[in-house]
Write a protein that holds these residues in place. Structure first.
Motif, PDB file in Angstrom:
ATOM      1  N   ARG A   1       0.635  -1.200   0.128  1.00 43.31           N
ATOM      2  CA  ARG A   1      -0.028   0.176   0.025  1.00 43.31           C
ATOM      3  C   ARG A   1       0.763   1.287  -0.047  1.00 43.31           C
ATOM      4  N   ASP A   2       2.082   1.148   0.524  1.00 41.65           N
ATOM      5  CA  ASP A   2       3.021   2.289   0.349  1.00 41.65           C
ATOM      6  C   ASP A   2       3.483   2.578  -1.039  1.00 41.65           C
ATOM      7  N   ASP A   3       3.134   1.748  -2.144  1.00 42.26           N
ATOM      8  CA  ASP A   3       3.264   2.145  -3.219  1.00 42.26           C
ATOM      9  C   ASP A   3       2.217   2.657  -4.220  1.00 42.26           C
ATOM     10  N   HIS A   4       1.218   2.920  -3.442  1.00 35.37           N
ATOM     11  CA  HIS A   4       0.128   3.564  -4.269  1.00 35.37           C
ATOM     12  C   HIS A   4       0.557   5.185  -4.372  1.00 35.37           C
ATOM     13  N   GLY A   5       0.177   5.247  -5.840  1.00 33.10           N
ATOM     14  CA  GLY A   5       0.547   6.743  -6.295  1.00 33.10           C
ATOM     15  C   GLY A   5       1.888   6.710  -6.933  1.00 33.10           C
ATOM     16  N   LYS A   6       2.690   5.712  -6.931  1.00 36.41           N
ATOM     17  CA  LYS A   6       4.030   5.667  -7.659  1.00 36.41           C
ATOM     18  C   LYS A   6       3.626   5.334  -9.184  1.00 36.41           C
TER      19      LYS A   6
ATOM     20  N   ILE B   1     -14.136  -2.721   7.499  1.00 37.61           N
ATOM     21  CA  ILE B   1     -13.343  -2.293   8.425  1.00 37.61           C
ATOM     22  C   ILE B   1     -11.759  -2.491   7.706  1.00 37.61           C
ATOM     23  N   GLY B   2     -10.981  -1.518   7.961  1.00 40.46           N
ATOM     24  CA  GLY B   2      -9.294  -1.660   7.383  1.00 40.46           C
ATOM     25  C   GLY B   2      -9.385  -1.618   5.747  1.00 40.46           C
ATOM     26  N   SER B   3      -9.751  -0.742   5.120  1.00 45.93           N
ATOM     27  CA  SER B   3      -9.662  -0.791   3.526  1.00 45.93           C
ATOM     28  C   SER B   3      -8.866   0.553   3.069  1.00 45.93           C
ATOM     29  N   PHE B   4      -8.489   0.274   1.901  1.00 50.80           N
ATOM     30  CA  PHE B   4      -7.838   1.331   1.152  1.00 50.80           C
ATOM     31  C   PHE B   4      -8.151   1.255  -0.339  1.00 50.80           C
TER      32      PHE B   4
ATOM     33  N   GLU C   1     -14.299   6.987   8.375  1.00 48.00           N
ATOM     34  CA  GLU C   1     -13.193   7.526   9.100  1.00 48.00           C
ATOM     35  C   GLU C   1     -12.060   6.725   9.123  1.00 48.00           C
ATOM     36  N   ARG C   2     -10.797   7.324   9.591  1.00 52.28           N
ATOM     37  CA  ARG C   2      -9.564   6.627   9.743  1.00 52.28           C
ATOM     38  C   ARG C   2      -9.785   5.313  10.709  1.00 52.28           C
ATOM     39  N   ASN C   3      -9.070   4.374  10.357  1.00 51.00           N
ATOM     40  CA  ASN C   3      -9.169   3.217  11.145  1.00 51.00           C
ATOM     41  C   ASN C   3      -8.036   3.507  12.488  1.00 51.00           C
ATOM     42  N   ASN C   4      -8.885   3.285  13.557  1.00 52.86           N
ATOM     43  CA  ASN C   4      -7.943   3.329  14.787  1.00 52.86           C
ATOM     44  C   ASN C   4      -6.572   2.806  14.925  1.00 52.86           C
ATOM     45  N   LEU C   5      -6.383   1.484  14.549  1.00 49.64           N
ATOM     46  CA  LEU C   5      -5.077   0.979  14.545  1.00 49.64           C
ATOM     47  C   LEU C   5      -4.207   1.123  13.311  1.00 49.64           C
ATOM     48  N   ASP C   6      -4.715   1.704  12.287  1.00 49.67           N
ATOM     49  CA  ASP C   6      -3.691   2.020  11.216  1.00 49.67           C
ATOM     50  C   ASP C   6      -4.417   3.409  10.400  1.00 49.67           C
ATOM     51  N   ASP C   7      -3.991   4.287  10.607  1.00 49.24           N
ATOM     52  CA  ASP C   7      -4.546   5.742  10.043  1.00 49.24           C
ATOM     53  C   ASP C   7      -4.470   5.731   8.511  1.00 49.24           C
ATOM     54  N   ALA C   8      -3.720   4.713   7.812  1.00 45.63           N
ATOM     55  CA  ALA C   8      -3.567   4.736   6.268  1.00 45.63           C
ATOM     56  C   ALA C   8      -4.945   4.149   5.915  1.00 45.63           C
TER      57      ALA C   8
END
Length: 174
Positions: free
Chosen positions: A29-34, A94-97, A123-130
């Motif tokens: 998911r860190d590669d999103h937008g590359k 819960i927990g998607s991007f 809303e942003r996920n409590n455990l992972d705000d990405a």
């Protein structure tokens, strides 16, 4: 991003010289937008040819729930409702991007399911705000003709359904 290169193949087909090289990538998911860029170069070309692709990485939800609003927030296969009484039903992803899109349908009995527009919030996920948590709620006034029919929640990421939940509606009278 993990990349595996394959050997290049070069062939002549229909009086054309075709070169091909494939790569297998494992994006996170860190590669999103590359941006991925492919460049073709050869001494006979007046300039290098290139194309680019923007990476659009999806993270599927870790869980999806369908339940009576205010009740136990666990997956329910049956939803019990009082006839002609407003009933609130929630579908939660819960927990998607990116944030999922949620929609409801109620079985009509004649093969044409009735689409129901929910109130949706993300809303942003409590455990992972990405990541995102998305919730959709509908308020229905069901009666005995809806007994035994199914309410469905469709979970989509950019117009592709990634999950379908359903529960059987059990209507009891006054």
């Amino acid at each position: 991003m993990a990349v595996v290169h394959q050997d290049q193949s070069d062939v002549i087909q229909d009086n054309f010289y075709i070169s091909q090289k494939a790569v297998t990538i494992t994006p996170s998911r860190d590669d999103h937008g590359k941006i991925l860029r492919c460049i073709a170069s050869h001494q006979e070309l007046s300039e290098n040819l290139q194309c680019t692709v923007n990476m659009n990485v999806h993270v599927l939800p870790t869980s999806v729930l369908l339940f009576p609003t205010g009740g136990s927030q666990s997956q329910s296969r049956f939803i019990y409702v009082q006839e002609d009484s407003p009933t609130s039903i929630t579908c939660r992803s819960i927990g998607s991007f990116p944030a999922t899109e949620l929609s409801f349908q109620l079985e009509s009995g004649n093969g044409l399911d009735e689409r129901i527009l929910p109130n949706i919030s993300s809303e942003r996920n409590n455990l992972d705000d990405a990541l995102f948590d998305t919730e959709a709620t509908v308020i229905l006034h069901l009666n005995i003709v809806h007994h035994g029919r199914y309410i469905k929640c469709f979970v989509s990421l950019e117009e592709s359904v990634v999950e379908l939940l359903y529960a059987k509606v059990i209507v009891y009278g006054v």
